[in-house]
Enzyme design. Structure first.
Site, PDB file in Angstrom:
ATOM      1  CB  VAL A   1      57.454  62.674  24.912  1.00  0.00           C
ATOM      2  CG1 VAL A   1      58.770  62.149  24.378  1.00  0.00           C
ATOM      3  CG2 VAL A   1      56.870  61.763  25.989  1.00  0.00           C
TER       4      VAL A   1
ATOM      5  CB  SER B   1      49.636  48.550  24.987  1.00  0.00           C
ATOM      6  OG  SER B   1      49.265  47.610  25.966  1.00  0.00           O
TER       7      SER B   1
ATOM      8  CE1 TYR C   1      50.521  52.079  28.995  1.00  0.00           C
ATOM      9  CE2 TYR C   1      49.230  50.152  28.383  1.00  0.00           C
ATOM     10  CZ  TYR C   1      50.443  50.820  28.422  1.00  0.00           C
ATOM     11  OH  TYR C   1      51.563  50.217  27.891  1.00  0.00           O
TER      12      TYR C   1
ATOM     13  CB  ALA D   1      46.921  56.715  26.059  1.00  0.00           C
TER      14      ALA D   1
HETATM   15  P1  NAP Z   1      59.929  51.415  31.010  1.00  0.00           P
HETATM   16  O1  NAP Z   1      60.942  50.346  31.171  1.00  0.00           O
HETATM   17  O2  NAP Z   1      59.175  51.913  32.193  1.00  0.00           O
HETATM   18  O3  NAP Z   1      60.643  52.673  30.274  1.00  0.00           O
HETATM   19  C1  NAP Z   1      59.911  53.826  30.009  1.00  0.00           C
HETATM   20  C2  NAP Z   1      60.742  54.749  29.158  1.00  0.00           C
HETATM   21  O4  NAP Z   1      59.954  55.901  28.834  1.00  0.00           O
HETATM   22  C3  NAP Z   1      61.985  55.274  29.869  1.00  0.00           C
HETATM   23  O5  NAP Z   1      63.017  55.400  28.920  1.00  0.00           O
HETATM   24  C4  NAP Z   1      61.536  56.645  30.376  1.00  0.00           C
HETATM   25  O6  NAP Z   1      62.610  57.563  30.564  1.00  0.00           O
HETATM   26  C5  NAP Z   1      60.661  57.075  29.224  1.00  0.00           C
HETATM   27  N1  NAP Z   1      59.704  58.126  29.574  1.00  0.00           N
HETATM   28  C6  NAP Z   1      58.691  58.081  30.480  1.00  0.00           C
HETATM   29  N2  NAP Z   1      58.040  59.252  30.518  1.00  0.00           N
HETATM   30  C7  NAP Z   1      58.662  60.066  29.614  1.00  0.00           C
HETATM   31  C8  NAP Z   1      58.484  61.414  29.220  1.00  0.00           C
HETATM   32  N3  NAP Z   1      57.504  62.171  29.748  1.00  0.00           N
HETATM   33  N4  NAP Z   1      59.312  61.933  28.282  1.00  0.00           N
HETATM   34  C9  NAP Z   1      60.307  61.187  27.742  1.00  0.00           C
HETATM   35  N5  NAP Z   1      60.530  59.894  28.092  1.00  0.00           N
HETATM   36  C10 NAP Z   1      59.721  59.356  29.021  1.00  0.00           C
HETATM   37  O7  NAP Z   1      58.811  51.007  29.973  1.00  0.00           O
HETATM   38  P2  NAP Z   1      58.748  49.853  28.841  1.00  0.00           P
HETATM   39  O8  NAP Z   1      58.094  48.665  29.433  1.00  0.00           O
HETATM   40  O9  NAP Z   1      60.056  49.738  28.160  1.00  0.00           O
HETATM   41  O10 NAP Z   1      57.681  50.526  27.879  1.00  0.00           O
HETATM   42  C11 NAP Z   1      58.011  51.138  26.651  1.00  0.00           C
HETATM   43  C12 NAP Z   1      56.720  51.341  25.856  1.00  0.00           C
HETATM   44  O11 NAP Z   1      56.118  50.063  25.638  1.00  0.00           O
HETATM   45  C13 NAP Z   1      55.668  52.184  26.571  1.00  0.00           C
HETATM   46  O12 NAP Z   1      54.997  53.000  25.644  1.00  0.00           O
HETATM   47  C14 NAP Z   1      54.715  51.143  27.122  1.00  0.00           C
HETATM   48  O13 NAP Z   1      53.425  51.685  27.300  1.00  0.00           O
HETATM   49  C15 NAP Z   1      54.766  50.104  26.048  1.00  0.00           C
HETATM   50  N6  NAP Z   1      54.358  48.764  26.473  1.00  0.00           N
HETATM   51  C16 NAP Z   1      55.048  48.095  27.436  1.00  0.00           C
HETATM   52  C17 NAP Z   1      54.632  46.812  27.795  1.00  0.00           C
HETATM   53  C18 NAP Z   1      55.351  45.994  28.833  1.00  0.00           C
HETATM   54  O14 NAP Z   1      54.837  44.923  29.207  1.00  0.00           O
HETATM   55  N7  NAP Z   1      56.501  46.391  29.314  1.00  0.00           N
HETATM   56  C19 NAP Z   1      53.513  46.257  27.185  1.00  0.00           C
HETATM   57  C20 NAP Z   1      52.832  46.972  26.206  1.00  0.00           C
HETATM   58  C21 NAP Z   1      53.268  48.223  25.853  1.00  0.00           C
HETATM   59  P3  NAP Z   1      63.434  57.636  31.969  1.00  0.00           P
HETATM   60  O15 NAP Z   1      64.368  56.449  31.984  1.00  0.00           O
HETATM   61  O16 NAP Z   1      64.160  58.944  31.914  1.00  0.00           O
HETATM   62  O17 NAP Z   1      62.415  57.563  33.070  1.00  0.00           O
END
Ligand code: NAP
Length: 239
Positions: free
Chosen positions: A57, A137, A150, A153
């Site tokens: 992305v 977030s 972060y 962003a």
């Molecule tokens: P995660 O489990 O680490 O998963 C990240 C996902 O993003 C994976 O599917 C990964 O693909 C994909 N990704 C990373 N870089 C990418 C790129 N350059 N192009 C396309 N896909 C990419 O993360 P998550 O916790 O589910 O987070 C999802 C969203 O929620 C993020 O935006 C994060 O900032 C936000 N968020 C998370 C939390 C939390 O506590 N977990 C809190 C607030 C916000 P691959 O599997 O191929 O690596």
């Protein structure tokens, strides 16, 4: 057929959103960058009602190529729900934060928003229906130490959401954010959950399915009058 695209749909919150949108009747395009096995698992969870769309992305040419390719293969159809969920974090105090750590997080979490949203917006406007839901977030609202990159962003994504909502509301396109606190995924692995949950009024981390339920609501026709909003989902940690 109704189509939805979820960036970062292979794991964590994105995977749960793919499942939710499938339950709502969507064919789901599962974007990811490298983890083929996890992406295939998501495709199995949605019983094959979708397809894998691997692209980075943060790479504007790759985004354009993937989306143009999908559009060429599906003439007359369009992606009516976009969930900008892909994200990474590279935490460091600003004094030690390397340029590469700054750029990687801004490119993947914010510039990607521009690349993917712009590529899908025109058909939504022409068809006079669209849902764009951005996974921001708590950091983007409150700012968190060790996360200037972060927080910038996600804060940028929230501001862009407010601006775009006003550009497109007349065409029945809504643009909203969800702002999760701590959600149990790979992204929070290594954090001290026992210590952190003492500060969370709900006394626990959230589950990806709880975020997906909120995204599902924002994608639904019932949410048509919510626009430019950011909804926190954090167990009461910050409002
Ligand atoms: P995660 O489990 O680490 O998963 C990240 C996902 O993003 C994976 O599917 C990964 O693909 C994909 N990704 C990373 N870089 C990418 C790129 N350059 N192009 C396309 N896909 C990419 O993360 P998550 O916790 O589910 O987070 C999802 C969203 O929620 C993020 O935006 C994060 O900032 C936000 N968020 C998370 C939390 C939390 O506590 N977990 C809190 C607030 C916000 P691959 O599997 O191929 O690596």
């Amino acid at each position: 057929m109704k189509y939805a695209l979820v960036t970062g749909g292979s794991r964590g919150i994105g995977r749960a959103i793919c499942v939710k949108l499938h339950q709502m009747g969507y064919e789901v395009l599962i974007n990811y960058v490298s983890n083929d096995a996890a992406a295939k698992e998501t495709l199995d969870l949605i019983e094959g009602h979708g397809e894998l769309l691997r692209f980075d992305v943060s790479d504007p040419a790759a985004v354009q190529e993937a989306i143009s390719g999908w559009q060429a293969a599906h003439p007359g159809e369009y992606i009516e729900v976009l969930v900008n969920n892909a994200g990474v974090r590279k935490d460091n105090l600003l004094i030690w934060l390397e340029p590469a750590e700054w750029s990687k997080v801004i490119d993947t979490n914010l510039n990607s928003w521009y690349y993917v949203t712009r590529a899908l917006l025109q058909p939504m406007l022409l068809k006079k229906f669209g849902r764009i839901i951005n996974v921001a977030s708590l950091s983007g609202l409150k700012g968190l130490p060790g996360q200037t990159n972060y927080s910038a962003a996600k804060g940028g994504m929230i501001a862009a959401t407010k601006a775009l909502a006003q550009e497109v509301a007349r065409k029945k396109v809504t643009v909203n954010c969800v702002a999760p606190g701590f959600i149990r995924t790979d992204m929070v692995e290594g954090l001290d959950e026992a210590a952190l949950k003492k500060d969370i009024p709900a006394a626990r981390f959230g589950e990806p399915e709880e975020v997906a339920a909120l995204v599902g609501f924002l994608a639904s026709p019932d949410a048509g009058y919510i626009n430019g909003e950011t909804i926190s989902i954090n167990g009461g940690l910050y409002t």
